[in-house]
Design a protein around this motif. Sequence first.
Motif, PDB file in Angstrom:
ATOM      1  N   PRO A   3       0.795  -1.233   0.000  1.00 60.48           N
ATOM      2  CA  PRO A   3       0.000   0.000   0.000  1.00 60.48           C
ATOM      3  C   PRO A   3       0.828   1.284   0.000  1.00 60.48           C
ATOM      4  N   ASN A   4       1.949   1.304   0.642  1.00 57.08           N
ATOM      5  CA  ASN A   4       2.751   2.526   0.740  1.00 57.08           C
ATOM      6  C   ASN A   4       3.924   2.512  -0.222  1.00 57.08           C
ATOM      7  N   ASP A   5       3.803   1.782  -1.306  1.00 55.18           N
ATOM      8  CA  ASP A   5       4.900   1.650  -2.268  1.00 55.18           C
ATOM      9  C   ASP A   5       4.861   2.782  -3.285  1.00 55.18           C
ATOM     10  N   HIS A   6       5.841   2.834  -4.118  1.00 53.95           N
ATOM     11  CA  HIS A   6       6.073   3.919  -5.074  1.00 53.95           C
ATOM     12  C   HIS A   6       5.618   3.525  -6.475  1.00 53.95           C
ATOM     13  N   ARG A   7       5.550   4.499  -7.341  1.00 55.37           N
ATOM     14  CA  ARG A   7       5.323   4.274  -8.764  1.00 55.37           C
ATOM     15  C   ARG A   7       6.642   3.902  -9.417  1.00 55.37           C
ATOM     16  N   PRO A   8       6.656   3.298 -10.551  1.00 53.48           N
ATOM     17  CA  PRO A   8       5.521   2.901 -11.388  1.00 53.48           C
ATOM     18  C   PRO A   8       4.812   1.674 -10.811  1.00 53.48           C
ATOM     19  N   ALA A   9       3.623   1.402 -11.368  1.00 57.78           N
ATOM     20  CA  ALA A   9       2.838   0.258 -10.920  1.00 57.78           C
ATOM     21  C   ALA A   9       3.670  -1.011 -11.061  1.00 57.78           C
ATOM     22  N   HIS A  10       3.738  -1.770  -9.965  1.00 57.77           N
ATOM     23  CA  HIS A  10       4.510  -3.009  -9.981  1.00 57.77           C
ATOM     24  C   HIS A  10       3.959  -3.966  -8.931  1.00 57.77           C
ATOM     25  N   VAL A  11       4.354  -5.223  -9.051  1.00 59.97           N
ATOM     26  CA  VAL A  11       3.957  -6.239  -8.084  1.00 59.97           C
ATOM     27  C   VAL A  11       5.190  -6.984  -7.606  1.00 59.97           C
ATOM     28  N   HIS A  12       5.067  -7.531  -6.406  1.00 62.53           N
ATOM     29  CA  HIS A  12       6.084  -8.399  -5.829  1.00 62.53           C
ATOM     30  C   HIS A  12       5.524  -9.814  -5.881  1.00 62.53           C
ATOM     31  N   VAL A  13       6.269 -10.739  -6.441  1.00 62.44           N
ATOM     32  CA  VAL A  13       5.872 -12.143  -6.462  1.00 62.44           C
ATOM     33  C   VAL A  13       6.730 -12.832  -5.410  1.00 62.44           C
ATOM     34  N   ILE A  14       6.062 -13.395  -4.397  1.00 61.79           N
ATOM     35  CA  ILE A  14       6.765 -13.908  -3.231  1.00 61.79           C
ATOM     36  C   ILE A  14       6.440 -15.385  -3.047  1.00 61.79           C
ATOM     37  N   GLY A  15       7.499 -16.159  -2.861  1.00 61.00           N
ATOM     38  CA  GLY A  15       7.333 -17.582  -2.609  1.00 61.00           C
ATOM     39  C   GLY A  15       8.460 -18.098  -1.742  1.00 61.00           C
ATOM     40  N   ARG A  16       8.403 -19.357  -1.449  1.00 63.88           N
ATOM     41  CA  ARG A  16       9.416 -19.991  -0.613  1.00 63.88           C
ATOM     42  C   ARG A  16      10.802 -19.905  -1.238  1.00 63.88           C
ATOM     43  N   ASP A  17      10.869 -19.944  -2.559  1.00 67.31           N
ATOM     44  CA  ASP A  17      12.156 -19.969  -3.256  1.00 67.31           C
ATOM     45  C   ASP A  17      12.722 -18.594  -3.570  1.00 67.31           C
ATOM     46  N   GLY A  18      11.940 -17.539  -3.356  1.00 66.85           N
ATOM     47  CA  GLY A  18      12.478 -16.228  -3.670  1.00 66.85           C
ATOM     48  C   GLY A  18      11.410 -15.174  -3.800  1.00 66.85           C
ATOM     49  N   GLU A  19      11.849 -14.035  -4.330  1.00 64.84           N
ATOM     50  CA  GLU A  19      10.964 -12.908  -4.585  1.00 64.84           C
ATOM     51  C   GLU A  19      11.417 -12.225  -5.874  1.00 64.84           C
ATOM     52  N   ALA A  20      10.443 -11.795  -6.651  1.00 68.74           N
ATOM     53  CA  ALA A  20      10.727 -11.047  -7.879  1.00 68.74           C
ATOM     54  C   ALA A  20       9.784  -9.857  -7.938  1.00 68.74           C
ATOM     55  N   VAL A  21      10.265  -8.787  -8.536  1.00 70.84           N
ATOM     56  CA  VAL A  21       9.464  -7.576  -8.701  1.00 70.84           C
ATOM     57  C   VAL A  21       9.302  -7.334 -10.196  1.00 70.84           C
ATOM     58  N   PHE A  22       8.056  -7.147 -10.611  1.00 72.00           N
ATOM     59  CA  PHE A  22       7.744  -6.893 -12.015  1.00 72.00           C
ATOM     60  C   PHE A  22       7.050  -5.546 -12.150  1.00 72.00           C
ATOM     61  N   VAL A  23       7.575  -4.676 -13.008  1.00 76.12           N
ATOM     62  CA  VAL A  23       6.896  -3.446 -13.385  1.00 76.12           C
ATOM     63  C   VAL A  23       5.797  -3.850 -14.363  1.00 76.12           C
ATOM     64  N   LEU A  24       4.591  -3.368 -14.145  1.00 74.11           N
ATOM     65  CA  LEU A  24       3.445  -3.821 -14.945  1.00 74.11           C
ATOM     66  C   LEU A  24       3.302  -3.116 -16.290  1.00 74.11           C
ATOM     67  N   HIS A  25       3.758  -1.878 -16.406  1.00 72.33           N
ATOM     68  CA  HIS A  25       3.559  -1.075 -17.617  1.00 72.33           C
ATOM     69  C   HIS A  25       2.084  -0.985 -17.975  1.00 72.33           C
ATOM     70  N   CYS A  26       1.284  -0.616 -16.966  1.00 72.53           N
ATOM     71  CA  CYS A  26      -0.160  -0.467 -17.151  1.00 72.53           C
ATOM     72  C   CYS A  26      -0.447   0.628 -18.175  1.00 72.53           C
ATOM     73  N   PRO A  27      -1.461   0.452 -18.963  1.00 72.26           N
ATOM     74  CA  PRO A  27      -2.424  -0.631 -18.940  1.00 72.26           C
ATOM     75  C   PRO A  27      -2.129  -1.740 -19.945  1.00 72.26           C
ATOM     76  N   ASP A  28      -1.121  -1.561 -20.788  1.00 73.08           N
ATOM     77  CA  ASP A  28      -0.927  -2.490 -21.905  1.00 73.08           C
ATOM     78  C   ASP A  28       0.183  -3.507 -21.729  1.00 73.08           C
ATOM     79  N   GLY A  29       1.048  -3.314 -20.701  1.00 75.00           N
ATOM     80  CA  GLY A  29       2.135  -4.268 -20.501  1.00 75.00           C
ATOM     81  C   GLY A  29       3.188  -4.154 -21.577  1.00 75.00           C
TER      82      GLY A  29
END
Length: 82
Positions: free
Chosen positions: A16-42
């Motif tokens: 909730p308190n994160d910065h732009r650009p729009a992005h998501v964190h993918v979190i799992g037991r093996d690691g974490e990755a951050v992807f910039v979404l490039h909304c709305p078209d990717g």
Amino acid sequence: MPTVWRIGNLRVVVYPNDHRPAHVHVIGRDGEAVFVLHCPDGPPELRENYGFSRAAVSRLKRALSAVLVTLCEEWRSIHEHH
């Protein structure tokens, strides 16, 4: 940190308190990755990777691309006050 989507046992999170650009964190037991979404078209673009294999990152990118509209809507909903 709301989980906005799941890819198998991985959580796709928007802070909730994160910065732009729009992005998501993918979190799992093996690691974490951050992807910039490039909304709305990717397409989603890998920004950071901590522990996922190259093949796993490719699978994640495809999975995020398939739900890009939903992820962009979730980002906007969480960050509408900015």
